[in-house]
Enzyme design. Sequence first.
Site, short mmCIF file in Angstrom:
data_model
loop_
_atom_site.label_atom_id
_atom_site.label_comp_id
_atom_site.label_asym_id
_atom_site.label_seq_id
_atom_site.Cartn_x
_atom_site.Cartn_y
_atom_site.Cartn_z
CG HIS A 19 -1.93 -1.04 1.33
ND1 HIS A 19 -2.08 -1.84 2.45
CD2 HIS A 19 -2.88 -1.43 0.46
CE1 HIS A 19 -3.10 -2.67 2.25
NE2 HIS A 19 -3.59 -2.45 1.05
CE LYS A 43 -12.92 -7.37 4.13
NZ LYS A 43 -12.42 -6.66 2.94
NE ARG A 92 -2.67 -7.55 -4.24
CZ ARG A 92 -3.38 -7.97 -3.23
NH1 ARG A 92 -2.82 -8.07 -2.06
NH2 ARG A 92 -4.64 -8.30 -3.36
CB SER A 130 -4.28 -6.75 4.68
OG SER A 130 -3.89 -5.49 4.19
O1 PNS Z 1 -9.03 -3.31 0.43
P1 PNS Z 1 -10.31 -3.85 -0.11
O2 PNS Z 1 -11.02 -4.66 0.96
O3 PNS Z 1 -10.12 -4.61 -1.38
O4 PNS Z 1 -11.23 -2.56 -0.44
C1 PNS Z 1 -12.52 -2.71 -0.96
C2 PNS Z 1 -13.29 -1.38 -0.91
C3 PNS Z 1 -13.32 -0.83 0.49
C4 PNS Z 1 -12.61 -0.38 -1.83
C5 PNS Z 1 -14.74 -1.66 -1.42
O5 PNS Z 1 -15.29 -2.69 -0.68
C6 PNS Z 1 -15.64 -0.43 -1.34
O6 PNS Z 1 -15.54 0.46 -2.15
N1 PNS Z 1 -16.52 -0.38 -0.32
C7 PNS Z 1 -17.45 0.72 -0.14
C8 PNS Z 1 -18.87 0.29 -0.48
C9 PNS Z 1 -19.22 0.55 -1.93
O7 PNS Z 1 -19.14 1.65 -2.43
N2 PNS Z 1 -19.66 -0.53 -2.63
C10 PNS Z 1 -20.11 -0.45 -4.01
C11 PNS Z 1 -19.00 -0.54 -5.00
S1 PNS Z 1 -18.48 -2.16 -5.29
#
Ligand code: PNS
Length: 166
Positions: A19, A43, A92, A130
């Site tokens: 990150h 989560k 990645r 992570s």
């Molecule tokens: O690090 P991650 O867990 O891959 O991040 C995922 C994240 C937080 C970017 C994604 O889950 C997110 O955007 N969550 C917010 C909810 C949202 O907007 N959902 C609709 C779009 S898929």
Amino acid sequence: MREKIAVYPGSFDPITNGHVNLVERALQFFDGLIVAVAFNPNKAALFSVEERLEMIQIALKNDPRVTAASFDGLLVDFVEKQGANVIVRGLRALSDFEYEFQMTLMNRKLNRKVDTIFLMTGFKWFYTSSKIIKEAASLGGSVRGLVPDIVHQRLKEKYPNYRNVP
Ligand code: PNS
């Protein structure tokens, strides 16, 4: 001229060197970056949002170009509220692609003014996540070098097996 700000969202549970590498790459193209920690009550997380924000700030050495913030609800709404229109995500190995593609298309459907750009994580961090960091640390395996020092320290507070890892 107006500053170009992007949002780099994620769970960051916890922030890894992958990150950090992505933040450094993004700052070559943007004047400012908002590292946005998603609060997702569905989560299970190891670290609280506050703990994650603190580790991000320390890991990024309080760089004035970077702001750490949390959000709940839709990411595109948060992005718009910040006056931004770009989401940055890291790619990645191939396995990331399908999930990222789905998320990007959904975000685009939800708000056509917001777009996503992808930056490739440094090769060194291609297989760091992570999730795998937490698994190794929970079993007492050293993840030093894969995470910022502050995360290495904080993992000791979370996992009894990790306490004596130098
Ligand atoms: O690090 P991650 O867990 O891959 O991040 C995922 C994240 C937080 C970017 C994604 O889950 C997110 O955007 N969550 C917010 C909810 C949202 O907007 N959902 C609709 C779009 S898929």
